[in-house]
Write an enzyme that holds these catalytic residues in place. Structure first.
Site, short mmCIF file in Angstrom:
data_model
loop_
_atom_site.label_atom_id
_atom_site.label_comp_id
_atom_site.label_asym_id
_atom_site.label_seq_id
_atom_site.Cartn_x
_atom_site.Cartn_y
_atom_site.Cartn_z
N LYS A 104 77.03 34.11 42.03
CA LYS A 104 78.30 34.10 41.33
C LYS A 104 78.05 33.73 39.86
CE LYS A 104 82.91 31.95 41.71
NZ LYS A 104 83.68 30.88 42.42
N HIS A 106 80.52 32.98 37.49
CA HIS A 106 81.61 32.27 36.84
C HIS A 106 82.07 31.13 37.74
CE1 HIS A 106 83.53 35.18 39.51
NE2 HIS A 106 84.55 34.35 39.58
#
Length: 223
Positions: A104, A106
């Site tokens: 991921k 963010h």
């Protein structure tokens, strides 16, 4: 055999996680038994499952670890249920950690879910079952990349006790040989047979099923 192991065997049957019949495995082998940890689906089932794992981890590794790592995807509920149970049963807070299939970029960025793994952490890996031992080849580099980490060992729920696809040894023995850490299971198939056939009522493992299991191990049993 410890009482909790006997209870766990009956628990697998109750949840229809362990079945006997005719099954084709991913490996292509025709097996007279099959285990599917995905059949644990309710809150009470996961709570009980976590307790069985916690007891087996305590028996095999004691309290000398900090993080329980459950590889995605099935390892995620296994690790979370077990750290809850471990806290309740043994009074020690173990952190849970799992990986994402894709990193991921963010928010809570990175490849890991739950606790981060840091230098000095002692890690136990938790999985449902392993036949080939290949999953650890993906898991090990993820953990090792986090720093100076000590992988204490790996636990699964059922040791099928069969040889890996490219070896006469079992997957668990191959993992220990390759990576140098201890591997164990809540129960082995030998213990399942002992509980349900040798010292059982032979209602689940009948004489006919036992003969098929014997034939299966004659061909695929680990050396």
């Amino acid at each position: 055999m410890e009482d909790y192991k006997k209870e766990f065997i009956n628990f697998m049957l109750e949840c229809q996680v362990l079945k006997f019949g005719d099954f084709t495995l991913k490996s292509g082998r025709k097996s007279p038994f099959f285990m599917n940890a995905g059949a644990y689906v309710t809150g009470s089932q996961l709570a009980r499952l976590g307790k069985y794992y916690a007891q087996a981890i305590h028996d095999n590794f004691g309290d000398d670890f900090d993080v329980l790592f459950g590889p995605a995807y099935k390892g995620i509920p296994l690790s979370t249920a077990t750290v809850i149970a471990y806290s309740q049963m043994f009074g020690k807070e173990i952190r849970y950690c799992s990986n994402r299939k894709e990193a991921k970029d963010h928010g809570d960025a990175g490849i890991l879910l739950g606790s981060k793994i840091k230098d000095g952490d002692r890690v136990v890996i938790i999985e449902d079952v392993t036949t080939s031992g290949k999953s650890i080849d993906e898991t090990y580099p993820i953990i090792a990349a986090q720093g100076k980490v000590n992988i204490v060992g790996e636990i699964i729920s059922l040791n099928r006790m069969e040889k890996a696809l490219d070896s006469e040894k079992s997957a668990l023995d191959m993992i220990t040989e390759k990576y140098g850490f201890k591997t164990c299971a809540i129960v082995t198939m030998a213990e399942v047979i002992d509980a349900l056939y040798t010292n059982g009522d032979k209602q689940v493992i009948t004489d006919e099923i036992k003969a098929r299991i014997d034939a299966y191990y004659a061909e695929y049993g680990a050396k």
